[in-house]
Design a protein around this motif. Structure first.
Motif, mmCIF file in Angstrom:
data_model
loop_
_atom_site.group_PDB
_atom_site.id
_atom_site.type_symbol
_atom_site.label_atom_id
_atom_site.label_comp_id
_atom_site.label_asym_id
_atom_site.label_seq_id
_atom_site.Cartn_x
_atom_site.Cartn_y
_atom_site.Cartn_z
ATOM 1 N N UNK A 8 0.962 -1.287 0.067
ATOM 2 C CA UNK A 8 -0.067 0.110 -0.054
ATOM 3 C C UNK A 8 0.856 1.188 -0.017
ATOM 4 N N UNK A 9 0.792 2.172 -0.925
ATOM 5 C CA UNK A 9 1.421 3.294 -1.135
ATOM 6 C C UNK A 9 1.014 4.030 -0.188
ATOM 7 N N UNK A 10 2.085 4.973 0.512
ATOM 8 C CA UNK A 10 1.547 6.115 1.615
ATOM 9 C C UNK A 10 2.359 7.235 1.314
ATOM 10 N N UNK A 46 0.692 9.997 7.814
ATOM 11 C CA UNK A 46 0.580 9.434 6.460
ATOM 12 C C UNK A 46 -0.575 9.350 5.932
ATOM 13 N N UNK A 47 -0.816 9.333 4.412
ATOM 14 C CA UNK A 47 -1.811 9.290 3.718
ATOM 15 C C UNK A 47 -1.660 8.154 2.698
ATOM 16 N N UNK A 48 -2.844 7.282 2.554
ATOM 17 C CA UNK A 48 -2.816 6.196 1.870
ATOM 18 C C UNK A 48 -3.167 6.665 0.479
ATOM 19 N N UNK A 49 -2.798 5.877 -0.811
ATOM 20 C CA UNK A 49 -3.069 6.304 -2.019
ATOM 21 C C UNK A 49 -4.671 6.290 -2.231
ATOM 22 N N UNK A 50 -5.297 5.444 -1.540
ATOM 23 C CA UNK A 50 -6.616 5.309 -1.658
ATOM 24 C C UNK A 50 -7.543 6.606 -0.916
ATOM 25 N N UNK A 51 -6.854 6.973 0.465
ATOM 26 C CA UNK A 51 -7.354 8.173 0.968
ATOM 27 C C UNK A 51 -7.320 9.064 -0.082
ATOM 28 N N UNK A 52 -6.108 9.435 -0.444
ATOM 29 C CA UNK A 52 -5.989 10.495 -1.543
ATOM 30 C C UNK A 52 -6.914 10.640 -2.678
#
Length: 72
Positions: A8-10, A46-52
Motif C-alpha cells: 500500500x503506497x502512502x 501518512x496518507x494512503x493512496x486510496x485516501x488521497x
C-alpha cells in the motif's frame, strides 16, 4: 503459497501537498479536521493512496500522476 501481500503506497503530508498543489500545512489541517483520511506512524502523518484518491473524488481536487518506481 498465497503469502503475497499487497503493498500500500502512502504519502507524507509534503508529498501529498505536492500532488495536490497546495502547502503541506493545508494537508495537515485537512488531516486534523478529518476531511482527508490519514494515520499517524509514531508522530508523523501518512496518507494512503486510496485516501488521497477518495479525497480528490469528493473535493474535486486533481492529482498529478506520479510514476511508480521500484524501491528495490
Amino acid at each position: 503459497m498465497g503469502d503475497e501481500q499487497e503493498v500500500i503506497r502512502s504519502y507524507t503530508p509534503e508529498e501529498a501537498a505536492e500532488l495536490l498543489h497546495c502547502h503541506p500545512y493545508t494537508v495537515q489541517e485537512l488531516l486534523r479536521g478529518g476531511k482527508l483520511k490519514g494515520y499517524k506512524l509514531h508522530s508523523h502523518w501518512r496518507i494512503t493512496d486510496q485516501a488521497l484518491k477518495e479525497f480528490m473524488s469528493t473535493s474535486g481536487a486533481k492529482i498529478e500522476e506520479v510514476p511508480v518506481t521500484d524501491a528495490t
